[in-house]
Design an enzyme around this catalytic site. Structure first.
Site, PDB file in Angstrom:
ATOM      1  N   ASP A  12    -115.301  16.764  16.844  1.00  0.00           N
ATOM      2  CA  ASP A  12    -114.751  15.415  16.668  1.00  0.00           C
ATOM      3  C   ASP A  12    -113.861  15.286  15.436  1.00  0.00           C
ATOM      4  OD1 ASP A  12    -116.254  14.707  18.920  1.00  0.00           O
ATOM      5  OD2 ASP A  12    -117.999  14.205  17.686  1.00  0.00           O
ATOM      6  N   GLY A  16    -108.019  16.414  19.705  1.00  0.00           N
ATOM      7  CA  GLY A  16    -107.233  15.822  20.793  1.00  0.00           C
ATOM      8  C   GLY A  16    -105.942  15.238  20.258  1.00  0.00           C
ATOM      9  N   THR A  41    -109.899  12.535  22.163  1.00  0.00           N
ATOM     10  CA  THR A  41    -109.208  11.256  22.301  1.00  0.00           C
ATOM     11  C   THR A  41    -107.728  11.400  21.993  1.00  0.00           C
ATOM     12  OG1 THR A  41    -111.234  10.293  21.414  1.00  0.00           O
ATOM     13  CG2 THR A  41    -109.343   8.818  21.635  1.00  0.00           C
ATOM     14  N   GLN A 221    -115.505  21.389  20.556  1.00  0.00           N
ATOM     15  CA  GLN A 221    -116.585  21.397  19.563  1.00  0.00           C
ATOM     16  C   GLN A 221    -116.018  21.811  18.191  1.00  0.00           C
ATOM     17  OE1 GLN A 221    -117.521  23.118  22.881  1.00  0.00           O
ATOM     18  NE2 GLN A 221    -117.683  20.957  23.289  1.00  0.00           N
TER      19      GLN A 221
HETATM   20  P1  GDP Z   1    -111.970  15.597  18.944  1.00  0.00           P
HETATM   21  O1  GDP Z   1    -113.205  15.788  19.746  1.00  0.00           O
HETATM   22  O2  GDP Z   1    -111.845  16.582  17.832  1.00  0.00           O
HETATM   23  O3  GDP Z   1    -110.717  15.534  19.776  1.00  0.00           O
HETATM   24  O4  GDP Z   1    -112.118  14.177  18.242  1.00  0.00           O
HETATM   25  P2  GDP Z   1    -112.596  12.806  18.957  1.00  0.00           P
HETATM   26  O5  GDP Z   1    -111.502  12.297  19.795  1.00  0.00           O
HETATM   27  O6  GDP Z   1    -113.937  12.965  19.570  1.00  0.00           O
HETATM   28  O7  GDP Z   1    -112.839  11.894  17.681  1.00  0.00           O
HETATM   29  C1  GDP Z   1    -111.826  11.605  16.781  1.00  0.00           C
HETATM   30  C2  GDP Z   1    -111.646  10.084  16.742  1.00  0.00           C
HETATM   31  O8  GDP Z   1    -110.863   9.728  15.604  1.00  0.00           O
HETATM   32  C3  GDP Z   1    -110.876   9.551  17.932  1.00  0.00           C
HETATM   33  O9  GDP Z   1    -111.327   8.245  18.205  1.00  0.00           O
HETATM   34  C4  GDP Z   1    -109.438   9.523  17.450  1.00  0.00           C
HETATM   35  O10 GDP Z   1    -108.636   8.545  18.113  1.00  0.00           O
HETATM   36  C5  GDP Z   1    -109.632   9.138  16.002  1.00  0.00           C
HETATM   37  N1  GDP Z   1    -108.647   9.681  15.053  1.00  0.00           N
HETATM   38  C6  GDP Z   1    -108.027  10.885  15.069  1.00  0.00           C
HETATM   39  N2  GDP Z   1    -107.287  11.036  13.940  1.00  0.00           N
HETATM   40  C7  GDP Z   1    -107.470   9.908  13.207  1.00  0.00           C
HETATM   41  C8  GDP Z   1    -107.011   9.489  11.914  1.00  0.00           C
HETATM   42  O11 GDP Z   1    -106.283  10.171  11.211  1.00  0.00           O
HETATM   43  N3  GDP Z   1    -107.451   8.265  11.486  1.00  0.00           N
HETATM   44  C9  GDP Z   1    -108.271   7.463  12.233  1.00  0.00           C
HETATM   45  N4  GDP Z   1    -108.638   6.303  11.714  1.00  0.00           N
HETATM   46  N5  GDP Z   1    -108.717   7.842  13.445  1.00  0.00           N
HETATM   47  C10 GDP Z   1    -108.332   9.059  13.913  1.00  0.00           C
HETATM   48  P1  IMO Z   2    -115.673  17.840  20.776  1.00  0.00           P
HETATM   49  O1  IMO Z   2    -114.877  18.854  21.553  1.00  0.00           O
HETATM   50  C1  IMO Z   2    -119.330  16.965  18.594  1.00  0.00           C
HETATM   51  C2  IMO Z   2    -123.015  18.846  20.015  1.00  0.00           C
HETATM   52  C3  IMO Z   2    -124.076  17.976  20.644  1.00  0.00           C
HETATM   53  C4  IMO Z   2    -125.322  18.716  20.235  1.00  0.00           C
HETATM   54  C5  IMO Z   2    -124.891  20.178  20.349  1.00  0.00           C
HETATM   55  C6  IMO Z   2    -125.294  20.856  21.649  1.00  0.00           C
HETATM   56  O2  IMO Z   2    -115.453  16.443  21.219  1.00  0.00           O
HETATM   57  O3  IMO Z   2    -115.494  18.045  19.316  1.00  0.00           O
HETATM   58  P2  IMO Z   2    -124.371  20.667  24.127  1.00  0.00           P
HETATM   59  O4  IMO Z   2    -124.308  19.502  25.066  1.00  0.00           O
HETATM   60  O5  IMO Z   2    -123.039  21.269  23.831  1.00  0.00           O
HETATM   61  O6  IMO Z   2    -125.373  21.699  24.544  1.00  0.00           O
HETATM   62  O7  IMO Z   2    -124.937  20.055  22.750  1.00  0.00           O
HETATM   63  O8  IMO Z   2    -123.477  20.183  20.218  1.00  0.00           O
HETATM   64  N1  IMO Z   2    -121.677  18.751  20.629  1.00  0.00           N
HETATM   65  C7  IMO Z   2    -120.622  18.130  20.046  1.00  0.00           C
HETATM   66  N2  IMO Z   2    -120.541  17.450  18.897  1.00  0.00           N
HETATM   67  N3  IMO Z   2    -118.226  17.150  19.337  1.00  0.00           N
HETATM   68  C8  IMO Z   2    -118.288  17.859  20.485  1.00  0.00           C
HETATM   69  O9  IMO Z   2    -117.198  18.172  21.200  1.00  0.00           O
HETATM   70  C9  IMO Z   2    -119.539  18.357  20.909  1.00  0.00           C
HETATM   71  N4  IMO Z   2    -119.961  19.062  21.982  1.00  0.00           N
HETATM   72  C10 IMO Z   2    -121.262  19.307  21.790  1.00  0.00           C
HETATM   73  O10 IMO Z   2    -124.048  16.683  20.112  1.00  0.00           O
HETATM   74  O11 IMO Z   2    -125.620  18.464  18.881  1.00  0.00           O
HETATM   75 MG    MG Z   3    -114.856  14.690  20.394  1.00  0.00          MG
END
Ligand code: GDP
Ligand code: IMO
Ligand code: MG
Length: 421
Positions: A12, A16, A41, A221
């Site tokens: 996270d 994305g 996202t 991840q």
């Molecule tokens: P990913 O799994 O690495 O793609 O990240 P996620 O999408 O799960 O979580 C990142 C969140 O932060 C999303 O809701 C993005 O829209 C948001 N985001 C990404 N970059 C920024 C940033 O620079 N500032 C803020 N405030 N939000 C961001």
């Molecule tokens: P993105 O790509 C954050 C975490 C789960 C749990 C552990 C194992 O969005 O960054 P699983 O279902 O994979 O067996 O769960 O890994 N986990 C993530 N945490 N971002 C992710 O993906 C994750 N994918 C799995 O919360 O702790």
């Molecule tokens: Mg994510």
């Protein structure tokens, strides 16, 4: 040109967003590991897309590939294709290719994931998507692959071979054994629809690279959730580091040109496991609320804490980053002072690198320095020099202490809210 992007923390980090930002310059964007546990996202032109399986380059003309190192739930993929179509983005077989050997997540994988997690005395906090059990079957040589669901007789033969032991396993864990043979028709129906998407990902990518085209590998991840090098047992079931892109896509390591690490200006984790700089207080609340730190896949609140340098140093080693993309700097605005974890105290000794074992990581006491914060909203900032002085100092300090270049800085979820340092 072959570029790999991975998350440098616990997922996270904003992969994305960074992939979407870079995708217009690439001919191919490929997923190489993980499955729909990922939630990436992309915010573009006022719309928010939450992608679990389809690579985040989908809004551009790039060809998208799902590699054989991934585990794929076909029902989730179909939902995602439909969601994109509803938003005017068509994902046809000329746009998306799925490797014939991609592992299929079956209903019994999801059931076993849930049942096992319920029974664990020490929970992992999985996303309950069947990821771990699908990878168990890959390693155990009992996987069902993309090519199988596209061919009725192959699929039925495999189900007959595999179902009896799945029935026994589910029964033993107190579940409903019928799940082992459920949704067969639905899978075959989807298999028929996905058949035209089947491709040989390694062949496609190697040809593209030979022809001088540009390929971007999108990690899911994060580094410290890696199955080999992460904080076991609190990890996911695939290898999440850059080297895994070569293995997962079938591209030799000699072809890699760039490895970009996406890293937040602080840290989050969703699920269980050590997080030495976690802030269970008003600072944690600030980061969660301002950063919108709730899981993209599960909606769970993410645990939040200060930037952890020992973890970053290890991520840089594990991935060999050529540069970093720093995200969510805007979320720190409004904090009077910011703490930065330089090292840990463990058993009376000071260390500056993450220990190998999870048990040790969970006993580490962070050693912080205080850095003055900044009040200004920076979400409209378009260049490094326009950042408040204290924000610039913070970024420069991170760069110096990581010993890695920060190439991009992100100050908001939108496409335009990024600039090069
Ligand atoms: P990913 O799994 O690495 O793609 O990240 P996620 O999408 O799960 O979580 C990142 C969140 O932060 C999303 O809701 C993005 O829209 C948001 N985001 C990404 N970059 C920024 C940033 O620079 N500032 C803020 N405030 N939000 C961001
Ligand atoms: P993105 O790509 C954050 C975490 C789960 C749990 C552990 C194992 O969005 O960054 P699983 O279902 O994979 O067996 O769960 O890994 N986990 C993530 N945490 N971002 C992710 O993906 C994750 N994918 C799995 O919360 O702790
Ligand atoms: Mg994510």
């Amino acid at each position: 040109m072959f570029t790999i992007i991975t998350g440098a923390q616990f997922g996270d980090e904003g992969k994305g967003k960074i992939v979407d930002m870079m995708a217009s310059q690439y001919d191919i964007v490929a997923r190489f590991q993980g499955g729909d546990n990922a939630g990436h996202t992309v915010v573009a032109e006022g719309k928010t897309y939450k992608l679990h399986l389809i690579p985040s380059g989908v809004l551009f003309d790039a060809r998208l590939l799902i590699g054989p190192g991934t585990v794929m739930n076909p029902g989730i993929l179909m939902e995602e294709i439909a969601m994109l179509s509803d938003n005017g983005v068509e994902v046809s077989p000329s746009k998306l290719g799925i490797d014939a050997k991609t592992s299929i997540i079956m209903p019994y994988h999801v059931a076993l994931d849930g049942l096992r997690e319920q029974k664990r005395a020490v929970k992992i906090g999985t996303t309950n998507r069947g990821i771990g059990f699908a990878y168990v079957d890959k390693v155990g040589r009992e996987e069902i692959q993309m090519a199988d669901i596209a061919d009725k007789s192959r699929f039925m033969r495999k189900i007959e071979e595999i179902a009896p032991q799945k029935e026994a396993a589910i029964k033993e864990m107190g579940g409903e054994p019928k799940i082992a043979r459920s949704e067969i028709d639905a899978y075959l129906e989807i298999g028929k629809k996905l058949k035209p998407y089947i491709t040989d990902v390694s062949k496609e990518i190697n040809k593209a690279l030979k022809d001088g085209r540009k390929v971007l590998a999108e990690g899911a991840q994060g580094t410290h959730l890696d199955i080999i090098h992460g904080t076991q047992k609190f990890v996911t079931s695939s290898s999440t580091i850059a080297g895994s892109a070569c293995a997962g896509l079938g591209v030799g390591p000699t072809k890699v040109n760039e490895v970009i690490g996406v890293i937040k200006a602080y840290i989050t984790r969703v699920g269980e496991g050590p997080l030495p700089t976690e802030q269970k207080n008003e600072v944690g609340e600030h980061l969660r609320e301002k950063g919108g730190e709730f899981g993209t896949t599960t909606g769970r609140p993410r645990r939040c804490g200060w930037f952890d340098m020992p973890l970053a140093r290890k991520a840089i080693n594990l991935n060999g980053y050529t540069s970093m993309a720093l995200t969510k700097l805007d979320v720190l605005s409004g904090l009077k002072s910011i703490k930065l974890c330089l090292g840990y105290e463990l058993e009376g000794k000071n260390i500056d690198y993450m220990p190998e074992l999870s048990d040790d990581v969970s006993r580490c006491k962070p050693i912080y320095i205080d850095i003055p914060g900044w009040r200004e909203d920076i979400t409209d900032t378009e260049s490094f020099v326009d950042l408040p002085e204290n924000a610039r100092l913070y970024v420069e300090l991170l760069e110096e202490l990581m010993g890695a270049d920060i190439g991009y800085i992100s100050v908001g979820p939108g496409r335009k809210q990024t600039f090069m340092k």
